[in-house]
Structures are given as structure tokens and as C-alpha cells.
Scaffold this motif. Structure first.
Motif, PDB file in Angstrom:
ATOM      1  N   TYR A 172       0.840  -1.207   0.000  1.00 28.36           N
ATOM      2  CA  TYR A 172       0.000   0.000   0.000  1.00 28.36           C
ATOM      3  C   TYR A 172       0.873   1.254   0.000  1.00 28.36           C
ATOM      4  O   TYR A 172       0.745   2.124   0.856  1.00 28.36           O
ATOM      5  CB  TYR A 172      -0.923   0.002   1.210  1.00 28.36           C
ATOM      6  N   ALA A 173       1.755   1.381  -0.968  1.00 27.12           N
ATOM      7  CA  ALA A 173       2.648   2.535  -1.049  1.00 27.12           C
ATOM      8  C   ALA A 173       1.856   3.833  -1.118  1.00 27.12           C
ATOM      9  O   ALA A 173       0.923   3.959  -1.916  1.00 27.12           O
ATOM     10  CB  ALA A 173       3.553   2.409  -2.279  1.00 27.12           C
ATOM     11  N   GLU A 174       2.235   4.778  -0.229  1.00 33.15           N
ATOM     12  CA  GLU A 174       1.563   6.078  -0.146  1.00 33.15           C
ATOM     13  C   GLU A 174       0.063   5.940   0.144  1.00 33.15           C
ATOM     14  O   GLU A 174      -0.722   6.842  -0.158  1.00 33.15           O
ATOM     15  CB  GLU A 174       1.772   6.892  -1.428  1.00 33.15           C
ATOM     16  N   GLY A 175      -0.317   4.798   0.681  1.00 33.50           N
ATOM     17  CA  GLY A 175      -1.715   4.580   1.021  1.00 33.50           C
ATOM     18  C   GLY A 175      -2.577   4.147  -0.149  1.00 33.50           C
ATOM     19  O   GLY A 175      -3.805   3.962   0.007  1.00 33.50           O
ATOM     20  N   LYS A 176      -1.977   3.950  -1.328  1.00 30.76           N
ATOM     21  CA  LYS A 176      -2.738   3.584  -2.517  1.00 30.76           C
ATOM     22  C   LYS A 176      -3.381   2.213  -2.353  1.00 30.76           C
ATOM     23  O   LYS A 176      -2.721   1.254  -1.922  1.00 30.76           O
ATOM     24  CB  LYS A 176      -1.826   3.593  -3.748  1.00 30.76           C
ATOM     25  N   ASP A 177      -4.657   2.135  -2.725  1.00 30.43           N
ATOM     26  CA  ASP A 177      -5.441   0.892  -2.679  1.00 30.43           C
ATOM     27  C   ASP A 177      -5.677   0.378  -1.257  1.00 30.43           C
ATOM     28  O   ASP A 177      -6.153  -0.743  -1.076  1.00 30.43           O
ATOM     29  CB  ASP A 177      -4.766  -0.225  -3.503  1.00 30.43           C
ATOM     30  N   PHE A 178      -5.342   1.207  -0.283  1.00 33.56           N
ATOM     31  CA  PHE A 178      -5.606   0.767   1.098  1.00 33.56           C
ATOM     32  C   PHE A 178      -7.112   0.808   1.340  1.00 33.56           C
ATOM     33  O   PHE A 178      -7.749   1.858   1.155  1.00 33.56           O
ATOM     34  CB  PHE A 178      -4.893   1.681   2.099  1.00 33.56           C
ATOM     35  N   PRO A 179      -7.723  -0.308   1.726  1.00 35.34           N
ATOM     36  CA  PRO A 179      -9.183  -0.327   1.906  1.00 35.34           C
ATOM     37  C   PRO A 179      -9.600   0.507   3.106  1.00 35.34           C
ATOM     38  O   PRO A 179      -8.830   0.699   4.045  1.00 35.34           O
ATOM     39  CB  PRO A 179      -9.481  -1.811   2.148  1.00 35.34           C
ATOM     40  N   GLU A 180     -10.817   1.021   3.055  1.00 31.56           N
ATOM     41  CA  GLU A 180     -11.307   1.801   4.191  1.00 31.56           C
ATOM     42  C   GLU A 180     -11.534   0.874   5.378  1.00 31.56           C
ATOM     43  O   GLU A 180     -12.205  -0.150   5.251  1.00 31.56           O
ATOM     44  CB  GLU A 180     -12.610   2.508   3.847  1.00 31.56           C
ATOM     45  N   VAL A 181     -10.956   1.218   6.490  1.00 36.26           N
ATOM     46  CA  VAL A 181     -11.159   0.442   7.710  1.00 36.26           C
ATOM     47  C   VAL A 181     -11.878   1.317   8.728  1.00 36.26           C
ATOM     48  O   VAL A 181     -11.894   2.549   8.621  1.00 36.26           O
ATOM     49  CB  VAL A 181      -9.833  -0.081   8.293  1.00 36.26           C
ATOM     50  N   GLU A 182     -12.472   0.672   9.707  1.00 41.35           N
ATOM     51  CA  GLU A 182     -13.248   1.381  10.709  1.00 41.35           C
ATOM     52  C   GLU A 182     -12.560   1.350  12.066  1.00 41.35           C
ATOM     53  O   GLU A 182     -12.013   0.324  12.471  1.00 41.35           O
ATOM     54  CB  GLU A 182     -14.642   0.745  10.830  1.00 41.35           C
ATOM     55  N   LEU A 183     -12.604   2.486  12.734  1.00 36.62           N
ATOM     56  CA  LEU A 183     -12.085   2.608  14.090  1.00 36.62           C
ATOM     57  C   LEU A 183     -13.280   2.781  15.023  1.00 36.62           C
ATOM     58  O   LEU A 183     -14.016   3.758  14.940  1.00 36.62           O
ATOM     59  CB  LEU A 183     -11.136   3.795  14.207  1.00 36.62           C
ATOM     60  N   LEU A 184     -13.451   1.817  15.911  1.00 38.73           N
ATOM     61  CA  LEU A 184     -14.598   1.786  16.811  1.00 38.73           C
ATOM     62  C   LEU A 184     -14.192   2.295  18.190  1.00 38.73           C
ATOM     63  O   LEU A 184     -13.162   1.900  18.723  1.00 38.73           O
ATOM     64  CB  LEU A 184     -15.099   0.337  16.914  1.00 38.73           C
ATOM     65  N   TYR A 185     -15.003   3.193  18.752  1.00 37.47           N
ATOM     66  CA  TYR A 185     -14.740   3.661  20.113  1.00 37.47           C
ATOM     67  C   TYR A 185     -16.058   3.882  20.835  1.00 37.47           C
ATOM     68  O   TYR A 185     -17.096   4.103  20.214  1.00 37.47           O
ATOM     69  CB  TYR A 185     -13.897   4.940  20.108  1.00 37.47           C
TER      70      TYR A 185
END
Length: 544
Positions: free
Chosen positions: A381-394
Motif C-alpha cells: 500500500y505505497a503512499e496509502g494507494k489501494d488501502f481499503p477503508e477500515v473502521e475505528l470503533l470507540y
């Protein structure tokens, strides 16, 4: 022991501060006007209560504090030292595997004797898989306990036996240096079978069913967030109990709690707004900030992509500037975390465990952005490319929201990735986290006693609180072997165990906890245990 978090939003409590309605109204003022009778009444504010006041289901310092004053285990921590409590004495076999406790001649609050059978029932209830108690693993060192809890054995095979009414025998599967410390914890306190079985649901907050063996007894409980404790005349040290009653207010909103303190409605304040900590620490002589055996962290769900890749987990952890997070946003005197075990724990050679373990590549004062970028690129995932959206739960609270938004911004700026924030109320949040319905989730853990294993055993494969779903046979074996080892060899095994979990970066440590609170100067003799539980049964008094 406990998950450290804010919890249920009780709107009635929040509104009362701004409508002129006293927190102390309701169930308290209907109790024959105790203040008019010159009774000594202490009002204590706590952040939340998650599961009532059932000792075996205790998972937080709030409910643990109340339970610590209602019940009494075999041992109790007083003035920083362990001493026999419900137990009059105990003997340990030469191999450290068999403990024999002799109970005092004491009564429950209804006058019936406290028996060894009450302890056997409570402890086996903790282990009973039907109870689904998260803290059952605390007794895994007892012979047959883990098998019973995992439905692989029976209650009869567990090494806990009431020999007679005043003798309790416990057989361990291996020596446990911390065993006596565990016996002072809320989840190991006794309950009486007939009281529990009258109503499995809600018995602990029903004054007609919840008998106590500690310095206080439950007189009233209000689902809006209040409890009333009164002195237990049957307590074996009732003469040392100076307070007549304790009002407990569960106030999840820190601003409302602080207002209640300043208005004179609260004597002890535990919920302090993050934005006020620096000012209060500088201006208030009655401000305390205790170091805690605990760590705030984000847990990664290692079973879900892309968090199943340790390179991604490491990149996320290294890209966060913990010092900026604390100094500019949290502002509570916390310490940047570089490992899972907090400062203050020492090994047999007198070395601090935290310092000796090292920083695991985490800079406590800055983000390591370039290294984080390289790790993310190596993961694809260089430079964040193609990084899937993830969720942060709090779980919902202003402090948790601020922290999450700050880290979200750091990840986007430093790594070029987007993370979606999801806020949930405490009960829903805990359910979702425990079921693994998350990518990244806010968490915190407080060790109940001052030993690294109190932190590390959370991550064994069998732990009900291993929300990250991480499994490592090597880690499990090191924790198990440490329970058989003695001296420095035991600590060497624990160092190796933490090395494994931090090399895998199964969690992102953020900061080590401190515990800010305010106590009015006329409140004397109160105690706070190493696990963060308050205690008022040994001479606590109001002098004004």
C-alpha cells in the motif's frame, strides 16, 4: 482487571445539574433524612456501572469500588499491603500448590454465618461457563479450573473445596506467586447461593436479595444511576467503620460531575474533564493523579484484512505521535506507551520491566513516519494507494472522540490512508468488540495486581478478553511456563512473551494510565488499592 472506558449516558444525571435538581434527591432524601440526624454520609461519584454489582461479573473499577465496600474476600489490600480479611489465617504447602484457609467467625448482613461453602460457590460460579464471566481466567491457575470454564471438565474436578464451614482448601495446578493478591479482587469475593438463585437477573442491585459480608450493605439502588450503601452492623470490624452511609452517583458526563463537585454535592470526584486536568492539577490542593498499572491502546482485529498483516499494524502504530496526543489533546499527565506493560513493575533483579523490555521501535516522543511508510509500502500500500477503508470503533465520550479524530488525522497525513470513525454507546460497543465486529477498536486494560502477567495473560488464546482474535501457541506456552517458573527465570519468560506480541504489534499502545481524582480535605482515611478500587471500611471518616 478492568476495561477502562466511559459508559452509559444517563441523561437524568446530566440534566439535573443544569435544572437545579440535586443529584442527591430521589432515593436518598427518602431515607429518613440521614443528614438531619447528623449521620456521616459520604457522596462518591463514579463514571459508570456496566453490569450491576455482581462480584463475579465485575469488569470495571467503578462497580469494583462499590463491590469492594459491600463484600470482603479472603484477603484485602489495606494501606498498600495484603492482609487476611474474611480468612483468619492460611497455610501453604511446601510445593506452593495447596492453600488451606481458616475463615473467621463472621456473618452476612442478614446474620447468617459466612461459610467456606459460600466461597466455593462464588468461585465455581465465576468459572461456570454458563456465567460467561470475562474474568474467569483469573482462577485458571487452580487445578481443573480452565477445563471447567472451557466446558472440558466438571465443577467437581476443580481444586476448590469447602472442607467444613470454616475451612477452604484450594489446589493449584502450578505455583502462583500472585495467588494471594488475586484473592483480594472483587470477582473473588463471596456471594450466597440462595440470594443469587432467587433471581439470577438483577439480584445484585436488589437490597432484598443482595446480602453482604463487607463493611457496607446495599440499602437502595436506582436505575437512573444512584446507589445507597449503609454501614453493615454484622461486619466483623464494624467498630472500625466510621461512615454511616455512602451515596454513590454514577455520572458518565465529566462536565456534569465536575459541576456537582463544585456545587458541594460530591465529596469524591472520579470523572474529570480532560480539558480541565492541567488547570486542576496546578490550582487544586485536593487534586490527585495516581499512576496506574494500566495501558490505553487500540486493538487490531488480526482476523480481518488488512489488519491481518503485521506490517500494516506496525505502520499504523509507528505513524502516531503519542507525545503530541498527550500534551496537546489528552493533557492528563499520562505517559506515552511503547509496550503493553506499564511502568512501575520490577523483576527479581530490581529492574523496571517496562524499561528493560525496550520500546519495540516506537518513539515515545515522535512518530516514525518514514519507517511507517516503508512498512506500508512493503505490505502493498505505497503512499496509502489501494488501502481499503477500515473502521475505528470507540465508545461514546468526548475524550475518546478527540483521541480518535487526532489519530485519524495522523494516519491520513502521515500514511495517506482514510479511516472511518464509529462511536457506540458502552453496552453496544462492548458487545461488538467482544464479538470481533471491528477492524480497530479503542480499549484499555488495568492490571489488578502489580505483576506483568496481570497484563500479558490477556492475550492468551483462551482469554475471553482477547478481542483481537490473535493466537500464538508460543506465547501461550511462555505464559503457562512462567506460572511454573520461579525467580528471575519467570520474568525472563514474561519478557519473551511480550516480545512476541509486540513484534506482531497485535495492539497499538497509546499511553499508560494515570488516575486523576479530587477528594475534599475533610474526607480522611480513605484508601485506594493498587487496582484502583476505593475503600472506606477501615477508618475512613468525614471531619467537618
Amino acid at each position: 482487571m478492568r476495561s477502562v472506558a466511559k459508559a452509559l449516558v444517563v441523561l437524568l444525571l446530566y440534566v439535573s445539574v443544569f435544572t437545579g435538581v440535586s443529584f442527591a434527591e430521589g432515593i436518598y432524601d427518602k431515607q429518613a433524612g440521614e443528614k438531619a440526624k447528623n449521620e456521616k454520609v459520604l457522596t462518591v461519584e463514579l463514571p459508570f456501572i456496566s453490569r450491576g454489582l455482581d462480584p463475579q461479573l465485575c469488569i470495571s473499577t467503578s462497580e469494583g469500588t462499590v463491590i469492594n465496600n459491600l463484600y470482603e474476600g479472603l484477603m484485602r489490600e489495606v494501606k498498600g499491603k495484603l492482609e487476611p480479611a474474611a480468612a483468619e489465617s492460611y497455610e501453604v504447602s511446601k510445593d506452593g500448590m495447596r492453600y488451606t484457609f481458616k475463615l473467621r467467625n463472621t456473618n452476612w448482613s442478614d446474620g447468617k454465618p459466612v461459610t467456606a461453602g459460600d466461597f466455593e460457590y462464588a468461585w465455581k460460579r465465576l468459572l461456570d461457563p454458563q456465567t460467561t464471566a470475562e474474568m474467569a481466567f483469573m482462577l485458571y491457575g487452580v487445578k481443573g479450573a480452565e477445563d471447567y470454564n472451557q466446558s472440558l471438565g466438571t465443577a467437581e474436578q476443580v481444586g476448590i473445596k469447602a472442607v467444613d464451614d470454616r475451612t477452604l482448601e484450594v489446589v493449584l495446578k502450578e505455583p502462583m506467586p500472585q495467588f494471594l493478591s488475586i484473592l483480594s479482587l472483587p470477582m473473588l469475593m463471596p456471594v450466597r447461593k440462595d440470594g443469587v438463585e432467587k433471581s439470577e437477573e438483577g439480584w445484585s442491585i436488589d437490597p432484598q436479595k443482595a446480602v453482604s459480608n463487607g463493611p457496607f450493605v446495599l440499602e437502595a439502588y436506582d436505575s437512573a444511576g444512584k446507589a445507597l450503601l449503609k454501614k453493615n452492623a454484622e461486619y466483623w470490624k464494624a467498630g472500625d467503620v466510621k461512615l454511616d452511609k455512602i451515596h454513590v452517583l454514577f455520572v458518565p458526563d465529566e462536565d456534569a460531575a465536575l459541576t456537582a463537585y463544585y456545587s458541594g454535592e460530591v465529596d469524591i470526584l472520579n470523572s474529570i474533564p480532560v480539558s480541565e486536568i492541567s488547570r486542576l492539577q496546578a490550582e487544586e490542593p485536593n487534586f490527585y493523579n495516581f499512576p496506574q498499572v494500566g495501558t490505553a491502546y487500540y486493538v487490531f482485529n488480526t482476523s480481518k484484512a488488512p489488519l491481518d498483516n503485521k506490517l500494516v499494524r506496525k505502520a499504523l502504530s509507528l505513524a502516531v505521535n503519542r507525545k503530541v496526543l498527550i500534551d496537546q489533546y489528552i493533557q492528563g499527565g499520562q505517559i506515552p506507551a511503547t509496550g503493553f506493560t506499564p511502568p512501575g513493575l520490577v523483576d527479581m533483579e530490581g529492574r523496571e520491566f517496562h524499561k528493560t523490555a525496550g520500546n519495540y521501535g516506537i518513539d515515545p516522543n515522535d512518530a516514525r513516519i518514514e519507517e511507517a511508510k516503508k512498512l506500508l509500502a512493503e505490505a502493498g500500500y505505497a503512499e496509502g494507494k489501494d488501502f481499503p477503508e477500515v473502521e475505528l470503533l470507540y465508545n461514546t465520550s468526548e475524550a475518546n472522540k478527540l483521541i480518535a479524530e487526532t489519530i485519524q488525522e495522523m494516519w491520513q497525513k502521515n500514511l495517506g490512508i482514510k479511516v472511518k470513525l464509529i462511536s457506540q454507546e458502552w453496552v453496544v460497543f462492548m458487545d461488538q468488540r467482544s464479538q470481533g465486529n471491528f477492524h480497530i477498536a479503542r480499549a484499555g486494560w488495568m492490571g489488578d495486581y502489580a505483576d506483568p502477567v496481570a497484563m500479558l495473560e490477556l492475550w492468551t488464546s483462551s482469554s475471553a478478553l482477547n478481542d483481537g482474535k490473535w493466537k500464538s501457541p508460543e506465547f501461550d506456552k511462555l505464559i503457562e511456563d512462567s506460572k511454573l517458573a520461579v525467580g528471575q527465570k519467570r520474568f525472563d519468560l514474561l519478557y519473551k512473551a511480550q516480545d512476541i506480541m509486540m513484534e506482531e504489534m497485535i495492539v497499538m499502545p497509546l499511553y499508560y494510565y494515570t488516575d486523576p481524582m479530587m477528594v475534599r480535605d475533610y474526607v480522611k482515611g480513605w484508601e485506594r488499592t493498587s487496582g484502583g478500587y476505593l475503600y472506606f471500611g477501615d477508618g475512613a471518616d468525614i471531619l467537618k
